[in-house]
Design an enzyme around this catalytic site. Structure first.
Site, PDB file in Angstrom:
ATOM      1  N   GLY A  44       0.839  -1.190   0.000  1.00 29.17           N
ATOM      2  CA  GLY A  44       0.000   0.000   0.000  1.00 29.17           C
ATOM      3  C   GLY A  44       0.876   1.242   0.000  1.00 29.17           C
ATOM      4  CD  GLN A  49       3.141   5.660   2.718  1.00 35.06           C
ATOM      5  OE1 GLN A  49       2.156   5.138   2.213  1.00 35.06           O
ATOM      6  NE2 GLN A  49       4.129   4.942   3.231  1.00 35.06           N
ATOM      7  CB  CYS A  88       4.885   1.999   7.313  1.00 29.05           C
ATOM      8  SG  CYS A  88       4.394   3.518   6.496  1.00 29.05           S
ATOM      9  CG  LEU A  89       6.505   0.933   1.144  1.00 25.41           C
ATOM     10  CD1 LEU A  89       5.879   1.288  -0.193  1.00 25.41           C
ATOM     11  CD2 LEU A  89       7.746   0.063   0.945  1.00 25.41           C
ATOM     12  CG  HIS A 130      -0.920   1.031   7.234  1.00 27.02           C
ATOM     13  ND1 HIS A 130       0.022   0.583   8.134  1.00 27.02           N
ATOM     14  CD2 HIS A 130      -0.259   1.889   6.422  1.00 27.02           C
ATOM     15  CE1 HIS A 130       1.187   1.149   7.876  1.00 27.02           C
ATOM     16  NE2 HIS A 130       1.047   1.947   6.837  1.00 27.02           N
ATOM     17  CD  GLU A 131      -1.379   2.379   2.702  1.00 21.80           C
ATOM     18  OE1 GLU A 131      -0.962   3.539   2.580  1.00 21.80           O
ATOM     19  OE2 GLU A 131      -0.640   1.427   3.003  1.00 21.80           O
ATOM     20  CG  HIS A 134      -0.032   6.595   5.523  1.00 22.64           C
ATOM     21  ND1 HIS A 134       1.103   7.077   6.131  1.00 22.64           N
ATOM     22  CD2 HIS A 134       0.205   5.284   5.282  1.00 22.64           C
ATOM     23  CE1 HIS A 134       2.001   6.090   6.245  1.00 22.64           C
ATOM     24  NE2 HIS A 134       1.474   4.985   5.754  1.00 22.64           N
TER      25      HIS A 134
END
Ligand code: NI
Length: 162
Positions: A44, A49, A88-89, A130-131, A134
């Site tokens: 994701g 991000q 997480c990236l 999660h996204e 963000h």
């Protein structure tokens, strides 16, 4: 490929604004985000991000096609909450169990500006929650107790100094 912002960058803490233009520019952004997510071996990737303070994210789990969520809202959740390991990236190398509802119903718009609703459980429900976090400036670490959060941040900071 887009640059992925990491923990400490202020953009990750911004509350995103809604997407109003469903145009070619948006399509190009989403294409670039899908490529960046795959390159990063993530499942994701949300607007902030990659420095875009807009309410959108992409996700792709297992062998499924990539999915696009624009202006997403969670409109229903299961009462039951379950732990699931998240990463997480934007916080590479750090993982932790996070407790969230195991099932959700989400409403969003697709790239053509058409609304859709989706019910999800398991990994997909996890990624979506999660996204969407963000887009509110929330990171998965924020769901942990302070002791655990600070310990993981310390590990992360040590790692990036190397
Ligand atoms: Ni993330």
């Amino acid at each position: 490929m887009l640059e992925i912002l990491t923990l400490g960058n202020d953009v990750l803490r911004k509350k995103c604004s809604s997407v109003v233009e469903f145009d070619k520019k948006l399509e190009d952004l989403i294409d670039a985000m899908v490529i960046t997510m795959r390159e990063g071996k993530g499942i994701g990737l949300a607007g902030p991000q990659v420095g875009v303070e807009q309410r959108l994210f992409v996700c792709q789990i297992q062998d499924q096609s990539p999915m696009v969520f624009i202006n997403p809202e969670i409109i229903g959740t299961a009462e039951e909450q379950v732990p699931y390991e998240e990463g997480c990236l934007s916080i590479p190398g750090i993982y932790s169990d996070v407790i969230r509802p195991e099932w959700i119903k989400v409403q969003a718009w697709n790239l053509k500006g058409r609304p859709f609703t989706l019910e999800a459980d398991g990994l997909l429900a996890r990624v979506i929650q999660h996204e969407i976090d963000h887009l509110k400036g929330v990171l998965f670490l924020d769901h942990l107790n302070e002791k655990k959060r600070l310990r993981l941040i310390k590990i992360y900071e040590k790692r990036i100094k190397k």
